[in-house]
Design a protein around this motif. Structure first.
Motif, mmCIF file in Angstrom:
data_model
loop_
_atom_site.group_PDB
_atom_site.id
_atom_site.type_symbol
_atom_site.label_atom_id
_atom_site.label_comp_id
_atom_site.label_asym_id
_atom_site.label_seq_id
_atom_site.Cartn_x
_atom_site.Cartn_y
_atom_site.Cartn_z
ATOM 1 N N CYS A 1 0.807 -1.216 0.000
ATOM 2 C CA CYS A 1 0.000 0.000 0.000
ATOM 3 C C CYS A 1 0.846 1.274 0.000
ATOM 4 O O CYS A 1 0.299 2.381 -0.051
ATOM 5 N N GLY B 1 -2.993 1.121 -5.625
ATOM 6 C CA GLY B 1 -3.928 1.106 -6.738
ATOM 7 C C GLY B 1 -5.380 1.160 -6.305
ATOM 8 O O GLY B 1 -6.287 1.042 -7.152
ATOM 9 N N LYS C 1 2.902 2.527 -2.174
ATOM 10 C CA LYS C 1 3.022 3.255 -3.433
ATOM 11 C C LYS C 1 1.657 3.393 -4.092
ATOM 12 O O LYS C 1 0.973 2.388 -4.349
ATOM 13 N N SER C 2 1.278 4.634 -4.359
ATOM 14 C CA SER C 2 0.013 4.933 -5.054
ATOM 15 C C SER C 2 -1.183 4.273 -4.378
ATOM 16 O O SER C 2 -2.125 3.826 -5.054
ATOM 17 N N ASN C 3 -1.134 4.173 -3.056
ATOM 18 C CA ASN C 3 -2.235 3.581 -2.283
ATOM 19 C C ASN C 3 -2.590 2.184 -2.776
ATOM 20 O O ASN C 3 -3.738 1.744 -2.695
#
Length: 471
Positions: free
Chosen positions: A456, A462, A458-460
């Motif tokens: 989670c 996705g 990086k970039s939530n």
């Protein structure tokens, strides 16, 4: 008077010194019947019993498992309990106070096929081993001592590497080995302890002892459980008066409300996945929301776990591994583990627990610590539930929160209005760090983990809304 009794339900064995004293199986009774001491305290050079009986007869101990030998394999035992280097035995001078190192069969020459050394002794020629070795059963050869295994955490505070006749200690990234070659200390800025006392949050320097108030709320409100976001330097806390989780930026002083309409004994920040978790003991749930969430009149959180949780209480996270651990203090106390998305849930420990009200992770040693309010003890275990160790400490009375940093365990005591510390391995060297006119609650030592990531970070991950890590 019976010497022991067994609790049929738990299987625990209790040693009895006198009718009014019973000790758990991990402790031994003092001779005068006034208390119990942990088995680790026997013959450690310190009198832990009031009558000193935990140190009696230590010089006569045999080299048997669980008991230290009075002398090492390269030393000669004098009659009064002291040890003498084998090289000065039978040298014509009485080096032992009682003269037991001379006479007898000292004149018999060494003709044995010893692996290391052969020295004369009053009992005749004997084989001796150098430091780091012990004499094998054949009386001739020498075996390497694996200090890392036999001494456990007594050898090194973090990593240990055995070598023939010796060993060496190492440290994890972010730590530096002290000159003594055994203890690892954090590099970088001084580690600090954040403590919630009534309506304030204090910062306490763990090396300098410097105190500073970093956060103040309304006088009629209590900062309950708290945690810290390492990335944005925000303190999050549970406000029982307004049933909300609030936050404050320590850089700008800006404040905000994360979520309302919740009650929790413990909150925990996932600084890597950017979420905040909390327990609800009444509902039997673990819940989570985004750290960036803002109260807008509607609830924006999710139930991570529900159903068969038996009053979840203390909660700790391991963001780098995507794991979480919590205690349950209902009808059957236990320690639990699960992925941070609530999957792979299982029991970590379900025996020997009373009310484990405070949990703390020690990631360098991969252990979890707990303080038990009912049993008045400090326990720890490996993160897989093995290698359980329990120390009964009479000053553990009403613990609320705990933290581990380097070699120390810290916790807040509500009944004595204090924050205390002990050596995390032995439970000794207790020190009262803070004592205030008000109950301390939440407690935390902010520290970075090793460089890593979870799904989670990086970039939530996705996700459009909430991302919960799964290892």
């Amino acid at each position: 008077v019976c010497s022991a009794r067994v609790d049929i339900r738990s299987g625990d064995l209790y040693w009895l010194a006198f009718l009014h004293v019973s000790c758990s199986r991990t402790h031994m009774p003092c001779r005068d019947g006034t208390g119990c001491v942990a088995q680790e305290y026997l013959c450690d050079g310190e009198k832990d019993c009031a009558d000193g009986s935990d140190e009696d007869g230590c010089t006569q101990l045999c080299n048997t498992p669980g008991h230290p030998a009075p002398c090492q394999s390269h030393e000669y035992p004098c009659g009064l309990g002291s040890c003498l280097n084998a090289s000065v035995v039978c040298n014509g001078r009485q080096d032992c106070a009682d003269g037991s190192d001379e006479g007898g069969n000292c004149s018999v020459p060494c003709q044995r096929s010893c692996t290391h050394l052969c020295y004369p002794s009053p009992q005749g020629p004997r084989c001796w081993c150098g430091p780091g070795y012990r004499l094998a059963e054949d009386g001739l050869s020498c075996m390497d001592i694996d200090e890392c295994t036999e001494w456990g955490k007594g050898a090194c505070s973090q990593t240990c590497l055995n070598a023939p006749g010796s060993y060496s200690c190492g440290c994890l990234p972010g730590y530096l080995l002290e000159p003594n070659g055994h203890v690892c200390k954090l590099t970088g800025p001084e580690p600090k302890l954040l403590v919630a006392v009534q309506s304030e949050v204090l910062s306490y320097g763990l090396r300098s002892g410097h105190e500073e108030v970093v956060l103040t709320t309304d006088k009629d409100r209590v900062v309950f459980s708290l945690d810290y976001d390492l990335v944005e330097r925000k303190v999050f806390w549970m406000d029982l008066a307004t049933e909300s989780i609030r936050w404050q930026d320590l850089n700008s002083g800006k404040k905000g409300t994360l979520v309302k309409g919740v009650r929790s004994d413990c909150i925990a920040v996932d600084w890597l996945g950017r979420n905040l978790y909390w327990t609800d003991g009444v509902a039997g749930q673990v819940l989570a929301t985004r750290l960036a969430a803002a109260w807008k009149g509607t609830q924006e959180y999710t139930v991570v776990m529900d159903g068969d949780l038996d009053q979840p209480h203390s909660l700790v996270l391991q963001p780098l591994a995507g794991r979480m651990y919590w205690s349950e203090v209902g009808s059957h106390s236990r320690l639990m583990e699960a992925s941070m998305d609530g999957s792979w849930r299982h029991v970590l420990l379900a025996q020997g627990l009373g009310w484990p009200t405070a949990l703390a992770l020690d990631l360098p040693t991969q252990r979890i610590f707990w303080l038990d309010e009912k049993l008045g003890s400090v326990g720890s275990a490996h993160l897989d539930g093995s290698s359980v160790k329990v120390l009964k400490l009479h000053w553990v009375r009403s613990p609320f929160a705990a933290a581990v940093c380097e070699g120390q365990l810290y916790w807040s005591e509500r009944k004595t209005w204090s924050v205390q510390q002990v050596d995390k391995a032995s439970g000794k060297n207790r020190t009262v760090l803070l004592k205030r006119h008000g109950q301390p609650h939440g407690l935390q030592v902010p520290s970075w983990g090793a460089p890593n990531t979870n799904g989670c970070a990086k970039s939530n991950g996705g996700c459009a809304q909430l991302c919960l890590p799964n290892p």
